[in-house]
Scaffold this motif. Sequence first.
Motif, mmCIF file in Angstrom:
data_model
loop_
_atom_site.group_PDB
_atom_site.id
_atom_site.type_symbol
_atom_site.label_atom_id
_atom_site.label_comp_id
_atom_site.label_asym_id
_atom_site.label_seq_id
_atom_site.Cartn_x
_atom_site.Cartn_y
_atom_site.Cartn_z
ATOM 1 N N TYR A 139 -6.487 -5.498 -2.911
ATOM 2 C CA TYR A 139 -7.304 -6.003 -4.022
ATOM 3 C C TYR A 139 -6.737 -5.519 -5.351
ATOM 4 C CZ TYR A 139 -11.066 -6.029 -7.448
ATOM 5 O OH TYR A 139 -11.794 -6.196 -8.611
ATOM 6 N N GLU A 140 -6.370 -4.242 -5.426
ATOM 7 C CA GLU A 140 -5.828 -3.687 -6.667
ATOM 8 C C GLU A 140 -4.506 -4.355 -7.036
ATOM 9 O OE1 GLU A 140 -5.665 0.389 -5.607
ATOM 10 O OE2 GLU A 140 -7.839 0.693 -5.771
ATOM 11 N N ARG A 198 -9.986 -10.288 -0.206
ATOM 12 C CA ARG A 198 -9.703 -9.372 -1.309
ATOM 13 C C ARG A 198 -9.008 -10.112 -2.457
ATOM 14 N NH1 ARG A 198 -12.479 -4.520 -0.684
ATOM 15 N NH2 ARG A 198 -12.634 -4.109 1.555
ATOM 16 N N ARG A 216 -7.312 2.866 6.192
ATOM 17 C CA ARG A 216 -8.529 2.112 5.907
ATOM 18 C C ARG A 216 -8.583 1.648 4.459
ATOM 19 N NH1 ARG A 216 -11.931 3.596 10.259
ATOM 20 N NH2 ARG A 216 -10.489 4.024 11.971
ATOM 21 N N ARG A 217 -7.722 2.202 3.615
ATOM 22 C CA ARG A 217 -7.701 1.808 2.212
ATOM 23 C C ARG A 217 -6.785 0.611 1.942
ATOM 24 N NH1 ARG A 217 -9.785 3.171 -1.928
ATOM 25 N NH2 ARG A 217 -8.019 2.416 -3.165
ATOM 26 N N SER A 269 -5.252 -7.755 -8.400
ATOM 27 C CA SER A 269 -5.824 -7.609 -9.738
ATOM 28 C C SER A 269 -4.756 -7.340 -10.792
ATOM 29 C CB SER A 269 -6.838 -6.459 -9.747
ATOM 30 O OG SER A 269 -7.930 -6.742 -8.887
ATOM 31 N N HIS A 279 -8.381 -2.274 0.106
ATOM 32 C CA HIS A 279 -8.682 -1.937 -1.283
ATOM 33 C C HIS A 279 -7.411 -1.968 -2.135
ATOM 34 C CE1 HIS A 279 -12.745 -0.603 -0.136
ATOM 35 N NE2 HIS A 279 -12.167 -0.066 0.920
ATOM 36 N N GLU A 280 -6.317 -1.460 -1.582
ATOM 37 C CA GLU A 280 -5.061 -1.459 -2.318
ATOM 38 C C GLU A 280 -4.530 -2.880 -2.510
ATOM 39 O OE1 GLU A 280 -2.275 1.971 -1.447
ATOM 40 O OE2 GLU A 280 -3.676 2.193 0.225
ATOM 41 N N HIS A 287 0.852 -1.184 0.000
ATOM 42 C CA HIS A 287 0.000 0.000 0.000
ATOM 43 C C HIS A 287 0.888 1.233 0.000
ATOM 44 C CE1 HIS A 287 0.947 0.301 4.304
ATOM 45 N NE2 HIS A 287 0.669 -0.976 4.367
#
Length: 321
Positions: free
Chosen positions: A101-102, A132, A94-95, A105, A98-99, A58
Amino acid sequence: MTNNTSSRDDKQQLTTASNQVIQGDCIELLARFPDESIHLIVSDIPYGIGAEDWDVLHANSNSAYLGSSPAQVKAGAVFKKRGKPLNGWSEADRRIPHEYYEWCSSWANDWYRVLKPGASAMVFAGRRLQHRCVAALEDAGFTFKDMLAWVRPRAVHRAQRVSVVFDRRGDAQNSARWEGWRVGNLRPRFEPVLWFVKPYPIGTTIADNILQHEVGGFNEDAYAELVGQPDNFISVGFDSAEGGLHPTQKPIKLMEALVALASQPGQLVLDPFAGSGSTLVAAQNLGRRYVGIELDPEHVATTRHRLSSQQLKLVRSDTQV
């Protein structure tokens, strides 16, 4: 004869050769592999929890992250670096899921592309962010088949006692009140192994796919022979003098069980995050071809040494028989 040498500039070798360990960034290199060329992926991917510098996936940081405190120094090597608290230090923390997951991906589409229809991908992922990883691979087209659990014989328990915090504050009343309470996690005895499959074409059957691509089923007998029962948890540890080669190293017997479960002798096994090479050694032991990619040149050297040493043992064993 095993070929353990390779060059990032040798495009033909990257796309066609097996039994090799490639030093480089797997996200870049996998783009140079041909479609539907791999029978099985087994990989212990970074968990995104800050185990080491390479595990920070991240963008946000803090001066305390991966640092140390007097308590950590006292604890010794078992607790060397400070992680982020689950609550984080800032809203940016908190991200982190999400990071992650990215990041997953960023390579999931190429994993999907290089696997044969019906083939499996076995992925070690951390308990905290594994969902994720599942979402990223599902979005790339994979089917999430099952979750296995590797049950470790031993695990370090790092949960801090709440009473100690109040003792340091001189608050005896709250220290007594919160006796027995801790912050952190329970003892981490298992790690998830996520089992994905690449769907076979609509309009065909799994039996037809097995005949065409020689993947799609799983070898229950071979798996049970290695781990005892055809269960979705595996309780194995390291053999004597096996560990200590990588911060997140896995036992060879564990990797053999996963390789045996979803591939046949002679088929090609890929580990894009090869680390110290346990997946590749397992594949070699079981008569599979292998390709590993690892960013750290020291771990690449370790892997090549392990493969050469193990190959010599196998040759000697065959000679004795």
